[in-house]
Design a protein around this motif. Structure first.
Motif, mmCIF file in Angstrom:
data_model
loop_
_atom_site.group_PDB
_atom_site.id
_atom_site.type_symbol
_atom_site.label_atom_id
_atom_site.label_comp_id
_atom_site.label_asym_id
_atom_site.label_seq_id
_atom_site.Cartn_x
_atom_site.Cartn_y
_atom_site.Cartn_z
ATOM 1 N N UNK A 160 0.898 -1.303 0.034
ATOM 2 C CA UNK A 160 0.075 -0.115 0.100
ATOM 3 C C UNK A 160 0.873 1.395 0.137
ATOM 4 N N UNK A 161 0.770 1.904 -1.142
ATOM 5 C CA UNK A 161 1.803 3.100 -1.184
ATOM 6 C C UNK A 161 0.835 4.184 -0.824
ATOM 7 N N UNK A 162 1.041 4.561 0.514
ATOM 8 C CA UNK A 162 0.410 5.672 0.951
ATOM 9 C C UNK A 162 1.027 6.914 0.869
ATOM 10 N N UNK A 163 0.081 8.108 0.853
ATOM 11 C CA UNK A 163 -1.547 8.104 0.945
ATOM 12 C C UNK A 163 -2.076 7.522 -0.303
ATOM 13 N N UNK A 164 -3.090 6.750 -0.120
ATOM 14 C CA UNK A 164 -3.887 6.476 -1.022
ATOM 15 C C UNK A 164 -5.404 6.778 -0.859
ATOM 16 N N UNK A 165 -6.162 6.728 -1.799
ATOM 17 C CA UNK A 165 -7.723 7.116 -1.729
ATOM 18 C C UNK A 165 -8.395 5.698 -1.634
ATOM 19 N N UNK A 166 -9.008 5.079 -0.818
ATOM 20 C CA UNK A 166 -9.314 3.862 -0.338
ATOM 21 C C UNK A 166 -10.568 3.754 -1.148
ATOM 22 N N UNK A 167 -11.359 2.563 -1.055
ATOM 23 C CA UNK A 167 -12.725 2.001 -1.386
ATOM 24 C C UNK A 167 -12.791 1.840 -2.855
#
Length: 351
Positions: free
Chosen positions: A64-71
């Motif tokens: 998970x390459x944060x930040x990422x937008x979920x959902x």
């Protein structure tokens, strides 16, 4: 159509529970550089999924390459068709498959979303964006389990463990849509809900171990498909399944869901499901785990069933965009019957 340069979006900024890792940012760039086959959707509604908050809590940084937008689940309006078969202004619903937010850094919990056109279908006229936003991921899971892995055919018999779960609820409806007999389990408080979805028979799993109940249940015929939609770690339902799954039938799981990293539990499950030979008590029924995959034809069939009224959307509750953390609290109680939906557009009806 006008597309702003920036937008508001919820982003996962570190590893942990939603209340600790989600941040509402107000100056996130709107996707403009699209790959071939991608479109930009103005999001009207998005639905929450357990897999999203579990990934927030467990996915390591190299995944998970944060930040990422979920959902993943979405309904909205095409604002950049990018040369695809859609046109600006089309109302659509669909999803971003489970790995897409990590690859592209963008999911759908935002005002605008970058999505592959092949993962969207037109919104049926009889379904609202709020209703449609929670359909695709769970309905695709149920559809591919029953008809893809399970090979379910009309007039066969199916058992759904977890009929009040989102996947289980769509599985009941989809099986009934093709004329199958459906038996489903849930707790007694959800019996009316499960029967309202079309279940012919109901089993209260709280009264006794479920495998014991099914062994003694007066079956007219054994089940051709058993869909385990809860994510049980306990193998008993499978181990004893010869008593209630027909020869050639199949046991399908949405995937065992351990609490934390349960090495011992996973090892026991692997032994029972994959390794234990029949002469040492192994089970003669096939066991499969479903991994839902993008398949446009499946989405089109689900949209057709919605348009025809053969399946209905299932909405538990609706929250405004700024109340995402409260929405995750509702989802994480495990008591939602139907989807927890986030409404981005105030002009869109709640139902």
């Amino acid at each position: 159509m006008f597309i702003p340069e920036t937008q508001q979006a919820w982003r996962v900024v570190r590893k942990g529970e939603p209340s600790k890792v989600l941040r509402l940012d107000k100056d996130v760039a709107v996707p403009k550089k699209l790959d071939k086959g991608e479109v930009v959707v103005k999001v009207q509604a998005a639905a929450l999924n357990p897999i999203a908050y579990k990934l927030m809590n467990m996915a390591p940084n190299f995944i998970a390459k944060r930040p990422y937008i979920p959902e993943h689940d979405v309904a909205g309006i095409i604002v950049d068709a990018n040369g695809t078969g859609f046109k600006e202004g089309d109302q659509v619903f669909g999803w971003t498959p489970l790995v897409f937010p990590f690859k592209a850094g963008t999911g759908v919990l935002a005002q605008y979303a970058r999505i592959k056109a092949e993962d969207l279908v037109p919104l049926p006229a009889n379904v609202t964006p709020v209703q449609a936003s929670g359909v695709t991921l769970v309905a695709m899971t149920a559809y591919q389990a029953l008809f893809g892995l399970g090979g379910l055919r009309p007039k066969q018999s199916v058992f759904v463990n977890g009929g009040s779960t989102a996947v289980g609820a769509f599985a009941i409806q989809l099986a009934k849509a093709v004329g199958c007999k459906v038996t489903a389990s849930a707790s007694a408080k959800n019996e009316e809900y499960v029967r309202s979805l079309g279940a012919d028979e109901f089993v209260d799993y709280t009264k006794a171990p479920l495998h014991q109940t099914l062994i003694s249940y007066p079956l007219a015929e054994k089940f051709h498909v058993l869909l385990e939609a809860v994510g049980l770690m306990d193998t008993s339902l499978y181990v004893h399944s010869e008593a209630y799954i027909a020869p050639g039938g199949i046991f399908i799981s949405v995937g065992p869901q351990p609490k934390g990293f349960d090495v011992v539990g996973l090892a026991k499950l692997a032994w029972k499901m994959y390794l234990q030979p029949r002469f040492l008590g192994g089970t003669k029924r096939s066991w499969k785990v479903l991994q839902v995959r993008p398949k446009h034809a499946d989405q089109e069939q689900i949209a057709t069933y919605l348009a025809e009224g053969k399946i209905k959307p299932l909405v538990d509750s609706v929250y405004n965009f700024e109340d995402v953390l409260k929405a995750y609290e509702r989802l994480m109680t495990g008591r939602a019957t139907g989807k927890v939906v986030i409404k981005m557009d105030s002009d869109v009806a709640d139902s």
